[in-house]
Design an enzyme around this catalytic site. Structure first.
Site, PDB file in Angstrom:
ATOM      1  N   ASP A 183       7.884   9.831   1.404  1.00  0.00           N
ATOM      2  CA  ASP A 183       8.984   9.290   0.621  1.00  0.00           C
ATOM      3  C   ASP A 183       8.305   8.701  -0.611  1.00  0.00           C
ATOM      4  O   ASP A 183       7.624   7.677  -0.496  1.00  0.00           O
ATOM      5  CB  ASP A 183       9.729   8.202   1.393  1.00  0.00           C
ATOM      6  N   HIS A 184       8.465   9.348  -1.747  1.00  0.00           N
ATOM      7  CA  HIS A 184       7.642   8.918  -2.887  1.00  0.00           C
ATOM      8  C   HIS A 184       7.978   7.497  -3.345  1.00  0.00           C
ATOM      9  O   HIS A 184       7.195   6.873  -4.033  1.00  0.00           O
ATOM     10  CB  HIS A 184       7.701   9.941  -4.034  1.00  0.00           C
ATOM     11  N   HIS A 246      15.205   7.002   0.286  1.00  0.00           N
ATOM     12  CA  HIS A 246      14.646   5.960  -0.588  1.00  0.00           C
ATOM     13  C   HIS A 246      15.315   4.599  -0.361  1.00  0.00           C
ATOM     14  O   HIS A 246      14.642   3.584  -0.213  1.00  0.00           O
ATOM     15  CB  HIS A 246      14.806   6.341  -2.064  1.00  0.00           C
TER      16      HIS A 246
END
Ligand code: BG6
Length: 496
Positions: A183-184, A246
């Site tokens: 999950d950036h 996110h």
């Protein structure tokens, strides 16, 4: 930027599936070039690309070098000059046989010691088939003391059921500790700073609870529309694209209990506990009252008129896909029961802004300051994830002068005050995957629990025959989003 000695990759082959694709060119190769420049990729790291497009090793090397600006560091040139490329279909066993031969050659030539990181930069529907094929070809099992890892990026399934199917496919070849789900957002410096803010200080913890906090607001706002990604977005929507991953990840780090250590599993245990404490909205009436969706229509200014979602390329002119979501959630645990958590995300909102804010309870005796409501807006702690990364504490202060007037003031910390630069999110996740640090990656139980929270809402919307609420591009979502918060006597921190 220098990299600490322990932030250097061990000997390893990085295998990129989808090597001729967009993610590889836009994100992975530039991140690798920077890592090579910092000295994080020693000579015992080799690069192999796999994709369907026919290419020679030399052409792949050229593609790598063309994906970055400038010539790059000598180590980058060496890495790409020695890069290998395997062309073939992802479901053809011969592709994996050729890959096995290339990997053995890498071990021999570069001393990569049998270690591999398979980065699946392909469309998500190929994650399962590639993992299964790697398993069948014996390429998912580490040799001796070495390691083999698989890196995948969201979406992890489309709902709880498909996420479970994907999990079964991945785990037919890889053990959970071999799977790195990106999950950036977790790799953003300011999101990681949530851990420092909460647990490297003692002043915040005493007020981090229902006694002091009135409400929590998480906003992930984008000014961009869906651009060229209309086809993808049509089957995804804002809930699956941003909230399921996110938003819930940031929320869980912000509100979780202190972990017993900074061991990756200790942190992930706390995150999943927090996610379990979020009551899914199961009843229809509950969903209708606490979840709002919206879709942008044409808007903006005459000079900068933005198309509506249904006019974007690849989008159904009658589409009911949501480009905006707002929800009111509750965390049912000792610390947070009774504190509403408002989350919101959208495309084509008036500002690009991601922030996590905590508004505090009002002082008990407001009548001490009659007629000063404006200056007495709730005190707040705001973590600005992006842009303008930093932190603000907002409180009331007396305006100088004879009158006793209170106005909101702010103490601000900006990341710019550090000399060091934040690494790009992809640099961080690639290096963590090479090193084997899973802290910033999502565990299977977190994925499942997050789907459990969003699935009922998605199902309700899919069955809802009423038209989706609309909002003009460059506004803060449909009016229903405002009512969600106003009903509780509160306001979104950014709403006009
Ligand atoms: C991605 C979504 O995960 O995050 C995109 O698929 C979104 O739709 C992007 O634009 C936002 O990321 P960032 O880092 O620009 O906030």
């Amino acid at each position: 930027m220098n990299v600490d000695a322990d932030r250097r990759s061990p000997p390893c082959v990085l295998v990129i599936f989808g090597a001729s694709g967009d993610l590889t060119a836009r994100k992975l190769l530039p991140a690798l070039e920077r890592l090579a420049g910092y000295g994080a990729l020693p000579a015992e790291v080799a690069l192999v690309g796999v994709a369907r497009t026919p290419m020679t090793d030399a052409e792949f090397g050229d593609l790598c070098r063309r994906s970055v600006s400038g010539e790059g560091h000598p180590r980058w040139k060496d890495l790409t000059a020695a890069a290998r490329y395997v062309h073939g279909d992802y479901d053809d066993p011969a592709t994996y046989q050729r890959l096995a031969d290339v990997l053995a050659e890498c071990d021999h030539r570069h001393g990569t010691a049998g270690n591999r990181v398979h980065y699946l930069a392909t469309p998500p529907r190929l994650f399962g088939p590639i993992a299964i094929s790697l398993g069948k070809a014996g390429l998912s099992v580490p040799a001796g003391e070495g390691f083999v890892r698989a890196v995948v990026e969201k979406p992890f399934g489309w709902d709880e059921v498909s996420a479970r199917e994907l999990y079964a496919e991945l785990s037919s070849a890889f053990a959970e500790e071999q799977i790195f789900r990106i999950d950036h957002y977790l790799a953003k410096e300011t999101v990681q700073n949530l851990l420092a803010l909460r647990f490297a200080n003692s002043i915040f913890e005493p007020i981090w609870n229902r006694t002091w906090v009135d409400n929590v607001q998480i906003t992930v706002a984008e000014t961009l529309g869906v651009g060229e990604r209309g086809g993808f977005y049509e089957t995804t929507g804002a809930m699956r694209d941003i909230v399921q991953n996110h938003v819930l990840q940031v929320l869980s780090l912000f509100l979780m209990e202190p972990p017993t250590s900074f061991h990756p599993e200790a942190i992930r245990d706390e995150k999943v506990k927090l996610l379990r404490a979020i009551q899914p909205l199961d009843e229809e009436a509950e969903i209708a009252a606490n979840a709002v969706r919206g879709q942008y229509t044409r808007g903006g200014t005459r000079e900068d008129l933005m198309p509506g979602y249904r006019d974007e390329p690849g989008v159904d002119p009658l589409s009911a896909t949501e480009t905006f979501v707002a929800m009111r959630l509750e965390v049912q645990n000792w610390r947070w029961t009774g504190v509403p958590v408002y989350v919101r995300t959208g495309k084509r909102l008036p500002a690009r802004l991601t922030e996590v804010a905590m508004e505090f309870r009002r002082p008990p005796q407001l009548p001490l300051f009659p007629g000063q409501e404006q200056g007495l807006e709730p005190d707040a702690l705001i973590v600005r994830v992006q842009p303008d990364e930093g932190l603000s504490l907002r409180f009331g202060a007396k305006v100088p002068g004879h009158a006793f007037r209170v106005q909101k003031a702010s103490m601000d910390f900006s990341y710019e005050s550090f000399d060091e630069q934040s690494p790009d999110a992809y640099e961080r996740v690639i290096l963590d995957a090479l090193i084997g640090d899973p802290t910033l990656f999502i565990r299977a139980d977190e994925v499942g629990r997050s789907w459990r929270i969003v699935d009922p809402v998605m199902r309700y919307w899919a069955d809802d025959e009423r038209p989706i609420p609309l909002y003009q591009a460059a506004t803060w979502g449909p009016p229903e989003a405002g009512s969600l918060v106003a009903r509780d006597g509160r306001r979104w921190r950014h709403s006009s």
